[in-house]
Scaffold this active site. Structure first.
Site, PDB file in Angstrom:
ATOM      1  N   ASP A 276      -8.256  10.517  13.160  1.00  0.00           N
ATOM      2  CA  ASP A 276      -7.668   9.992  11.421  1.00  0.00           C
ATOM      3  C   ASP A 276      -8.465   8.953  11.568  1.00  0.00           C
ATOM      4  OD1 ASP A 276      -7.580  10.920   8.790  1.00  0.00           O
ATOM      5  OD2 ASP A 276      -5.623  10.117   8.737  1.00  0.00           O
TER       6      ASP A 276
ATOM      7  N   TYR B 147       2.196   9.741   3.290  1.00  0.00           N
ATOM      8  CA  TYR B 147       3.190   9.678   4.760  1.00  0.00           C
ATOM      9  C   TYR B 147       4.189   8.409   3.678  1.00  0.00           C
ATOM     10  CZ  TYR B 147       0.142   8.214   8.032  1.00  0.00           C
ATOM     11  OH  TYR B 147      -0.836   7.336   7.573  1.00  0.00           O
ATOM     12  N   GLY B 148       4.402   7.286   3.421  1.00  0.00           N
ATOM     13  CA  GLY B 148       4.801   6.626   2.759  1.00  0.00           C
ATOM     14  C   GLY B 148       4.289   5.528   2.224  1.00  0.00           C
TER      15      GLY B 148
ATOM     16  N   GLY C  46       0.945  -1.270   0.231  1.00  0.00           N
ATOM     17  CA  GLY C  46      -0.001   0.216   0.262  1.00  0.00           C
ATOM     18  C   GLY C  46       1.077   1.466  -0.272  1.00  0.00           C
ATOM     19  N   LYS C  47       0.831   2.452   0.224  1.00  0.00           N
ATOM     20  CA  LYS C  47       1.132   3.502   0.089  1.00  0.00           C
ATOM     21  C   LYS C  47      -0.332   4.482   0.516  1.00  0.00           C
ATOM     22  CE  LYS C  47       3.162   7.081  -3.811  1.00  0.00           C
ATOM     23  NZ  LYS C  47       4.529   6.986  -4.190  1.00  0.00           N
ATOM     24  N   GLY C  48       0.231   5.274   1.230  1.00  0.00           N
ATOM     25  CA  GLY C  48      -0.353   7.089   1.923  1.00  0.00           C
ATOM     26  C   GLY C  48       0.526   8.090   1.495  1.00  0.00           C
TER      27      GLY C  48
ATOM     28  N   VAL D  12       3.496   0.845   2.340  1.00  0.00           N
ATOM     29  CA  VAL D  12       3.404  -0.325   3.536  1.00  0.00           C
ATOM     30  C   VAL D  12       3.913  -0.836   2.619  1.00  0.00           C
ATOM     31  CG1 VAL D  12       2.201  -1.547   4.422  1.00  0.00           C
ATOM     32  CG2 VAL D  12       2.390   1.263   4.641  1.00  0.00           C
TER      33      VAL D  12
ATOM     34  N   LYS E 255       6.015  -0.144   7.661  1.00  0.00           N
ATOM     35  CA  LYS E 255       5.467   1.132   6.884  1.00  0.00           C
ATOM     36  C   LYS E 255       7.284   2.105   7.010  1.00  0.00           C
ATOM     37  CE  LYS E 255       2.019   4.849   8.309  1.00  0.00           C
ATOM     38  NZ  LYS E 255       1.049   4.836   9.118  1.00  0.00           N
TER      39      LYS E 255
HETATM   40  N1  LIG Z   1      -0.616  -3.507   8.937  1.00  0.00           N
HETATM   41  C1  LIG Z   1      -0.954  -3.613   8.295  1.00  0.00           C
HETATM   42  N2  LIG Z   1      -0.847  -5.074   7.691  1.00  0.00           N
HETATM   43  C2  LIG Z   1      -1.633  -5.008   6.147  1.00  0.00           C
HETATM   44  N3  LIG Z   1      -2.139  -4.428   5.642  1.00  0.00           N
HETATM   45  C3  LIG Z   1      -1.314  -2.516   5.466  1.00  0.00           C
HETATM   46  C4  LIG Z   1      -1.011  -2.483   7.369  1.00  0.00           C
HETATM   47  N4  LIG Z   1      -0.821  -1.349   7.136  1.00  0.00           N
HETATM   48  C5  LIG Z   1      -1.240  -0.609   5.863  1.00  0.00           C
HETATM   49  N5  LIG Z   1      -1.586  -1.039   5.470  1.00  0.00           N
HETATM   50  C6  LIG Z   1      -2.320  -1.261   4.189  1.00  0.00           C
HETATM   51  O1  LIG Z   1      -1.768  -0.480   3.641  1.00  0.00           O
HETATM   52  C7  LIG Z   1      -2.406   0.554   3.105  1.00  0.00           C
HETATM   53  C8  LIG Z   1      -1.979   2.581   3.388  1.00  0.00           C
HETATM   54  O2  LIG Z   1      -1.663   2.267   4.647  1.00  0.00           O
HETATM   55  P1  LIG Z   1      -1.268   3.614   4.703  1.00  0.00           P
HETATM   56  O3  LIG Z   1      -1.577   3.674   6.373  1.00  0.00           O
HETATM   57  O4  LIG Z   1       0.060   4.242   4.802  1.00  0.00           O
HETATM   58  O5  LIG Z   1      -2.200   4.833   3.741  1.00  0.00           O
HETATM   59  P2  LIG Z   1      -3.701   5.037   3.860  1.00  0.00           P
HETATM   60  O6  LIG Z   1      -4.735   4.769   4.892  1.00  0.00           O
HETATM   61  O7  LIG Z   1      -4.283   4.009   3.176  1.00  0.00           O
HETATM   62  O8  LIG Z   1      -3.949   6.672   3.721  1.00  0.00           O
HETATM   63  P3  LIG Z   1      -3.517   7.675   4.298  1.00  0.00           P
HETATM   64  O9  LIG Z   1      -2.575   7.842   4.252  1.00  0.00           O
HETATM   65  O10 LIG Z   1      -5.003   8.610   3.430  1.00  0.00           O
HETATM   66  O11 LIG Z   1      -3.623   7.206   5.751  1.00  0.00           O
HETATM   67  C9  LIG Z   1      -3.963   0.486   3.668  1.00  0.00           C
HETATM   68  O12 LIG Z   1      -4.778   1.239   3.289  1.00  0.00           O
HETATM   69  C10 LIG Z   1      -3.551  -1.194   3.916  1.00  0.00           C
HETATM   70  O13 LIG Z   1      -4.173  -1.335   2.622  1.00  0.00           O
HETATM   71 MG   LIG Z   2      -3.704   5.627   7.335  1.00  0.00          MG
END
Ligand SMILES: Nc1ncnc2c1ncn2[C@@H]1O[C@H](COP(=O)(O)OP(=O)(O)OP(=O)(O)O)[C@@H](O)[C@H]1O
Ligand SMILES: [Mg+2]
Ligand SMILES: *[C@@H]1O[C@H](CO)[C@@H](O)[C@H](O)[C@H]1NC(C)=O
Ligand SMILES: *[C@@H]1O[C@H](CO)[C@@H](O)[C@H](O)[C@H]1NC(C)=O
Length: 324
Positions: A196, A79-80, A75-77, A82, A95
């Site tokens: 959040d 600020y970084g 995944g990608k959010g 995953v 992360k």
């Molecule tokens: N511990 C984890 N186990 C499995 N998948 C995860 C885990 N943490 C995050 N992910 C996956 O990675 C994605 C990205 O997470 P991240 O928190 O970086 O961004 P986000 O929540 O999607 O967006 P935002 O930047 O708005 O918070 C998540 O949507 C989820 O699908």
């Molecule tokens: Mg997130």
């Protein structure tokens, strides 16, 4: 000038905090010895019963971080990224924060290591690490990996029955209630507000319960000092973005609404998400709708507390005979 000064203060703060928490970059050479055959759960259980109650010793965290193989990005959010990684064969989530997001990394790491934070409905923290010097810094946060992903992903491909709905809602409420609850005493826990909370920041566990993640924006409140501890980063909340399926307010605001658009609809016009009439024909959904409505009351003082939500859901779970 003010910007420069703030940048300076921020850098200085991060550095001094890094020292205070022993994320001292000079320590990079040191390693802890972790005997073969110890699982992450063993290590964490041991540190819970014998340590400070706030997580693994920092050297152990650093050693685990160094020994992780990155397997694939999941995944990608904002600020970084995953990644799913492996530590001695066990899957973990890593992360990786963007270099510019040191304050988010710092805050999230700090909150996870608050005494008494561990809870089955809060994402399980394993380790944090910071590497590098000067302008190039790598910031890692290592947690339990949940292969079913976020609630957001899950809802896109799953239709919930009442049982599954209650299991998710109740376990999320338990996690939120734990965050909000202040525990008194020297080994106590401050009240924490997430700031959040959204379906992307809730992860689905294998057995259909869930846990709350992403604490980079959280604030702490300590009633002894009556102080609110606000993080350094300025990002607040999430602007909702319409994607494949329809999210609340999809027909009332542009697809990438500004805070002002949302404020106008929610606070000024006092509009609330439209709920299908179908909900009224089901006892469980009717009760959930009532609960939702009490959470989005215009007057903040009349909104329900996490504890009230948890108790109401607990009663519904009981009457539906859902095993949690
Ligand atoms: N511990 C984890 N186990 C499995 N998948 C995860 C885990 N943490 C995050 N992910 C996956 O990675 C994605 C990205 O997470 P991240 O928190 O970086 O961004 P986000 O929540 O999607 O967006 P935002 O930047 O708005 O918070 C998540 O949507 C989820 O699908
Ligand atoms: Mg997130
Ligand atoms: C999680 O995913 C696995 C494999 O994809 C599946 O078998 C399991 O039922 C899922 N768990 C839940 C709670 O849906
Ligand atoms: C789900 O799994 C957790 C461990 O991750 C366990 O504590 C909890 O009791 C389980 N709940 C159900 C409903 O099986």
């Amino acid at each position: 000038m003010i910007i420069l000064f703030s940048c300076f203060c921020y850098k200085h703060y991060c550095k001094s905090m890094a020292k205070r928490h022993c994320y001292n970059r000079d320590l990079e050479q040191d390693e802890a010895f972790i005997p073969a055959g110890e699982s992450l759960k063993d290590l964490i259980d041991q540190s819970q019963s014998s340590g400070s109650g706030s997580g693994l010793p920092l050297l152990v965290q650093r050693t685990i971080a160094k020994q992780i193989q990155m397997v694939r990005q999941v995944g990608k959010g904002r600020y970084g990224e995953v990644w799913m990684g492996k530590w001695r064969g066990e899957k973990v989530a890593v992360k990786v924060f963007f270099t510019t997001e040191e304050a988010s990394w710092f805050r999230e790491t700090e909150i996870y290591q608050t005494v008494l934070m561990r809870h089955e409905n809060i994402l399980g923290f394993i380790a944090a690490d910071i590497k590098g010097t000067g302008s190039w810094t790598q910031l890692y946060l290592i947690t339990d990996y949940h292969e079913n992903g976020s609630l957001y992903d899950f809802l896109k491909c799953t239709t919930l029955d009442n049982r599954a709905l209650l299991k998710l809602a109740y376990s999320a409420a338990c996690g939120l209630c734990h965050l909000h609850t202040e525990i008194y005493g020297t080994q106590g826990k401050p009240a924490i507000a997430h700031r959040d909370l959204k379906s992307k920041n809730i992860l689905i566990k294998k057995n259909g319960t869930c846990c709350i993640a992403d604490l980079g924006l959280a604030v702490k409140f300590n009633s002894d000092t009556n102080e609110v501890d606000v993080p350094l980063n300025t990002r607040v909340g999430t602007k909702r973005i319409v994607e494949e399926y329809q999210l609340p307010y999809y027909d009332m605001v542009p697809s990438d609404p500004s805070y002002e658009d949302m404020r106008e609809v929610v606070c000024v016009k006092r509009l609330r998400p439209v709920v299908s009439n179908r909900w009224n024909s089901d006892e469980c959904l009717r009760a959930i709708l009532k609960l939702m409505s009490e959470c989005w009351a215009h007057n903040p003082a009349s909104r329900l507390t996490a504890l009230r939500i948890k108790k109401t859901l607990a009663k519904m779970v009981e009457s539906q005979d859902v095993k949690i």
